[in-house]
Every structure is written in structure tokens, then in C-alpha cells.
Design a protein around this motif. Structure first.
Motif, PDB file in Angstrom:
ATOM      1  N   LYS A  93     -46.724  34.889 -17.826  1.00  0.00           N
ATOM      2  CA  LYS A  93     -46.810  34.759 -16.625  1.00  0.00           C
ATOM      3  C   LYS A  93     -47.927  34.763 -15.769  1.00  0.00           C
ATOM      4  O   LYS A  93     -49.082  35.622 -16.302  1.00  0.00           O
ATOM      5  CB  LYS A  93     -46.056  36.302 -16.353  1.00  0.00           C
ATOM      6  CG  LYS A  93     -44.590  36.331 -17.367  1.00  0.00           C
ATOM      7  CD  LYS A  93     -43.784  36.481 -16.580  1.00  0.00           C
ATOM      8  CE  LYS A  93     -43.460  37.292 -15.154  1.00  0.00           C
ATOM      9  NZ  LYS A  93     -42.129  37.817 -14.279  1.00  0.00           N
ATOM     10  N   THR A 150     -38.236  35.948 -17.172  1.00  0.00           N
ATOM     11  CA  THR A 150     -37.772  36.907 -17.041  1.00  0.00           C
ATOM     12  C   THR A 150     -38.891  38.327 -17.722  1.00  0.00           C
ATOM     13  O   THR A 150     -39.273  37.404 -18.621  1.00  0.00           O
ATOM     14  CB  THR A 150     -36.941  37.782 -16.606  1.00  0.00           C
ATOM     15  OG1 THR A 150     -36.600  37.768 -17.518  1.00  0.00           O
ATOM     16  CG2 THR A 150     -36.069  37.560 -15.258  1.00  0.00           C
ATOM     17  N   ASP A 173     -42.907  35.984 -20.880  1.00  0.00           N
ATOM     18  CA  ASP A 173     -41.223  35.639 -20.361  1.00  0.00           C
ATOM     19  C   ASP A 173     -40.577  36.025 -21.767  1.00  0.00           C
ATOM     20  O   ASP A 173     -41.100  35.869 -23.124  1.00  0.00           O
ATOM     21  CB  ASP A 173     -40.846  34.840 -19.404  1.00  0.00           C
ATOM     22  CG  ASP A 173     -41.282  32.945 -20.372  1.00  0.00           C
ATOM     23  OD1 ASP A 173     -41.647  33.618 -22.154  1.00  0.00           O
ATOM     24  OD2 ASP A 173     -41.485  32.717 -19.194  1.00  0.00           O
TER      25      ASP A 173
END
Length: 227
Positions: A145, A106, A139
Motif C-alpha cells: 500500500k 484493502t 492488500d
């Protein structure tokens, strides 16, 4: 003397009680009187106002066509316009996965980068210009990303002057974001880019809102990180 006072008190109590009973029995009649009185006063006011209006006025008609197409099948042009409007406000999300992403995949503000883009011609900035910063999201593993959807806030502020302005964030949907700020004052300024929610968190919140609306509520918290 006391007997006279008591007589008057009893007489006053009797009259008050009689008036209350009469009011209860005739309350509907009193309400009708009030309605008729208000209606008569309103009609009189309308006549007085109409007497001061010009004679040659256009005829106004009530618009009764605002729901004319309600329930009917939209035309191809309407469908195209609706699709365009929905696409313009849609929030980009992460690509579909077979399993939820791990935390290390993430968005991480610590590993993310941003840079202030120079002006055209390399000149200095002046009041009224637009300052642009380019943000690249990474991330937790430090890898860039390749998709957008992160909830990012940007602001330009000056602690010395106590001035500040919100920036406009543009999602390029490839891991890059543009933050644009109008320059409204003379002097130094600081750029602050805040990651409120990662794109993965936004996808989870959207799913919970659609599947379990009873679990969605507003709460003041400090779920943000700056870089």
C-alpha cells in the motif's frame, strides 16, 4: 386499664395530628428559619477564620477575562496555531476515489510484513533501550500500500513473566508504520502487531459518524487480526 390506654392513645394521635397540621401550615417559616440559621453560622465561621489570617495579605481579584475573545475573529497567529493543532491530530485517510475500493484493495494482515530493526552499532538490547519494528502494509492481492491511515495496535509482552507494554505506532503515510517499545524487563519478549481497522474501514466509519450519527454506537466485538 384498657380504657386509660385507649385514652392515652387517642391523646397521642391527636397531638401528632395537630403537630403535622401545624408543620404543613408553617413549613415556609421553618425553611426560612433554617436558611437564616445556616447563614448566621456561616458568617460566624467566616469571622472566626478571618481572625486567624495574617493581616498583610495581597489583594486578590477575580479573573473575568477567560471569555474576553469569545465570538471575536481570531488573529492570524491564532489561526495558524489552530491549523497546526488540527493537523497534528488529524487521521490520515486513503486517497480520494471515484468509487469505493474493492475488498482485495484493502489492508490484509496476512500479506503484510514487519521486521525488527537492529540497534545502532549492532549491539544487544538492554533494559531501558527502545525496540523498533517496521511494518509494511499490503492488500489482499499482496501489493504494498502507498498510503496510511490503518488503525494498528502494537504491544511487547512476555508470557513467561506475565509482563507487557504497549507500543507507540507512527504512521509514515506511505504504507509503512513504525512501532516503538520501551524495554522494561530482562529476558525474552514477543512482538504483537494488531490490525484493528484498515484505512478504508476507518474512512467508512468516519463518513457514517458525520453523515449518520444515529447509526454510531459502541459494541464489544473481536474485529481485529494479528500478523
Amino acid at each position: 386499664m384498657c380504657r386509660n390506654v385507649s385514652k392515652y392513645a387517642l391523646l397521642f394521635l391527636f397531638l401528632a395530628l395537630s403537630g403535622f397540621i401545624f408543620l404543613l401550615r408553617n413549613i415556609h417559616t421553618v425553611e426560612n428559619w433554617n436558611c437564616h440559621t445556616i447563614s448566621a453560622l456561616y458568617q460566624l465561621q467566616s469571622r472566626i477564620q478571618s481572625s486567624f489570617l495574617p493581616v498583610n495579605l495581597p489583594t486578590f481579584h477575580h479573573n473575568r477575562t477567560f471569555c474576553a475573545h469569545l465570538g471575536q475573529k481570531p488573529t492570524p497567529e491564532d489561526e495558524l496555531e489552530e491549523r497546526y493543532l488540527l493537523d497534528s491530530i488529524t487521521w490520515p485517510g486513503p486517497p480520494p476515489r471515484s468509487s469505493p475500493p474493492a475488498l482485495r484493495q484493502t489492508s490484509d494482515p496476512v500479506h503484510s510484513l514487519f521486521a525488527v530493526l537492529p540497534t545502532q552499532g549492532g549491539r544487544e538490547w538492554h533494559v531501558g533501550d527502545q525496540l523498533e519494528a517496521l511494518v509494511q502494509m499490503h492488500d489482499f492481492q499482496g501489493r504494498p500500500k502507498r498510503y496510511g491511515g490503518d488503525f494498528i495496535l502494537a504491544r511487547l509482552h512476555s508470557p513467561e513473566l506475565g509482563a507487557g507494554v504497549a507500543g507507540k505506532v507512527l504512521d509514515h503515510k506511505n504504507g509503512f508504520y513504525s512501532a516503538m517499545f520501551p524495554l522494561l524487563w530482562l529476558g525474552s519478549a514477543q512482538i504483537e502487531i494488531t490490525l484493528v481497522h484498515s484505512s478504508e474501514a476507518v474512512a467508512v466509519l468516519r463518513r457514517l459518524r458525520e453523515e449518520r450519527p444515529d447509526r454510531c454506537f459502541l459494541r464489544a466485538c473481536s474485529a481485529w487480526a494479528s500478523f
